[in-house]
Design a protein around this motif. Structure first.
Motif, PDB file in Angstrom:
ATOM      1  N   VAL A 165      -5.032  33.679  36.514  1.00 44.88           N
ATOM      2  CA  VAL A 165      -5.154  32.254  36.181  1.00 44.88           C
ATOM      3  C   VAL A 165      -3.952  31.478  36.721  1.00 44.88           C
ATOM      4  N   MET A 166      -2.751  32.064  36.645  1.00 43.46           N
ATOM      5  CA  MET A 166      -1.542  31.402  37.144  1.00 43.46           C
ATOM      6  C   MET A 166      -1.639  31.138  38.647  1.00 43.46           C
ATOM      7  N   HIS A 167      -2.055  32.145  39.401  1.00 43.76           N
ATOM      8  CA  HIS A 167      -2.132  31.983  40.854  1.00 43.76           C
ATOM      9  C   HIS A 167      -3.237  31.003  41.248  1.00 43.76           C
ATOM     10  N   PHE A 168      -4.355  31.070  40.565  1.00 42.23           N
ATOM     11  CA  PHE A 168      -5.459  30.163  40.883  1.00 42.23           C
ATOM     12  C   PHE A 168      -5.088  28.716  40.573  1.00 42.23           C
ATOM     13  N   SER A 169      -4.505  28.485  39.398  1.00 40.68           N
ATOM     14  CA  SER A 169      -4.138  27.120  39.005  1.00 40.68           C
ATOM     15  C   SER A 169      -2.988  26.586  39.855  1.00 40.68           C
ATOM     16  N   ALA A 170      -2.072  27.475  40.292  1.00 45.55           N
ATOM     17  CA  ALA A 170      -0.967  27.036  41.156  1.00 45.55           C
ATOM     18  C   ALA A 170      -1.499  26.511  42.482  1.00 45.55           C
ATOM     19  N   VAL A 171      -2.496  27.194  43.029  1.00 46.86           N
ATOM     20  CA  VAL A 171      -3.118  26.736  44.282  1.00 46.86           C
ATOM     21  C   VAL A 171      -3.854  25.417  44.049  1.00 46.86           C
ATOM     22  N   LEU A 172      -4.575  25.339  42.919  1.00 45.58           N
ATOM     23  CA  LEU A 172      -5.364  24.140  42.626  1.00 45.58           C
ATOM     24  C   LEU A 172      -4.473  22.928  42.373  1.00 45.58           C
TER      25      LEU A 172
END
Length: 282
Positions: A165-172
């Motif tokens: 979730v951290m990596h996905f939201s950081a990209v988003l």
């Protein structure tokens, strides 16, 4: 540095709110950015100063989660205003005759409201996911505040979902606003190139200089944090890099906007002269 940041951003907010000449969408977003910068720095620095003064590095579990939530909230909100301001500059330069119609007060307020709601939800999801993790009774965080990635690494339970979730939201949250800024400025550059007079090109570009400086400062310092963290796994390197965008960037924003922006300088002069003018009137 903390006092300079607080007073510098407060001066910008006071100048914009007290000067009717600055009641425009661009300065509405700028005042929002100044408020977010004050709050962003206030989530970490006062606690750090208290720890230095008392020689105590402890923080409660509840205090850590609270600090983490508000840090993510204002860090995310610090990322949104430059995107909105880039769109504002795009409309002002590429569609000047329709500027006041497109950038209505209703739209400006809606953009800020959506930004706050989006980032508040983003911070809440991460904070709730951290609450589901298990930790040892006493944990040492190798950082000067409760940073999300550092806290998740110290969990004694499975943190795989948190990392995804951290990596996905950081990209988003990171790539989305940056793509919006790049798209807006690609259109702005295209419009400026079509201007025939050199004076017109200079005037159009000068309105974007201070905003571009803040954008580059924010994104390059943030990128530097992640690159340094990837290159070196030492806590000291990560901490020093984090200071750049948690302390230095919010402090430099008022200087960039006040020194590069003639309207802000005029507004600050009027704010400074206001008491003497009132004394003369009475």
């Amino acid at each position: 540095m903390y006092l300079i940041t607080v007073f510098g951003n407060l001066l910008i907010i006071l100048a914009i709110s007290s000067d009717s000449h600055l009641h425009t969408p661009m300065y509405f977003f700028l005042s929002n950015l100044s408020f977010v910068d004050i709050c962003f720095m206030s989530t970490t620095i006062p606690k750090m100063l208290w720890n230095l003064q008392t020689d105590s590095k402890g923080i409660t579990y509840e205090g850590c989660i609270t600090q983490m939530y508000f840090y993510m909230l204002f860090a995310g909100l610090d990322d949104i205003p430059p995107t909105v301001m880039a769109y504002d500059r795009y409309v002002a330069i590429c569609h000047p005759l329709h500027y006041m119609v497109i950038m209505s007060p209703w739209l400006c307020g809606l953009l800020v409201l959506i930004s706050w709601m989006q980032i508040a939800l983003y911070s809440l999801v991460h904070s709730l996911m951290v609450l589901l993790l298990s930790f040892c009774p006493v944990v040492q965080i190798p950082h000067f505040f409760c940073e999300l990635t550092q806290v998740v690494k110290l969990a004694s339970s499975d943190n795989f979902l948190n990392n995804i979730v951290m990596h996905f939201s950081a990209v988003l949250i990171g790539a989305g606003p940056l793509a919006g800024i790049l798209y807006s400025y690609s259109k702005i550059v295209s419009c400026i190139c079509k201007i025939t007079s050199a004076q017109g090109k200079y005037k159009a570009f000068s309105t974007c200089v201070s905003h571009l400086a803040v954008v580059f400062l924010f994104y390059f310092t943030t990128l530097g944090v992640y690159l340094s963290s990837a290159a070196s796994h030492t806590p000291h390197t990560s901490t020093v890099a984090s200071v750049m965008y948690t302390v230095v960037t919010p402090m430099l924003n008022p200087f960039i906007y006040s020194l590069r922006n003639r309207d802000i300088k005029e507004g600050l002069k009027r704010l400074y002269l206001m008491p003497s003018i009132k004394d003369q009137l009475y």
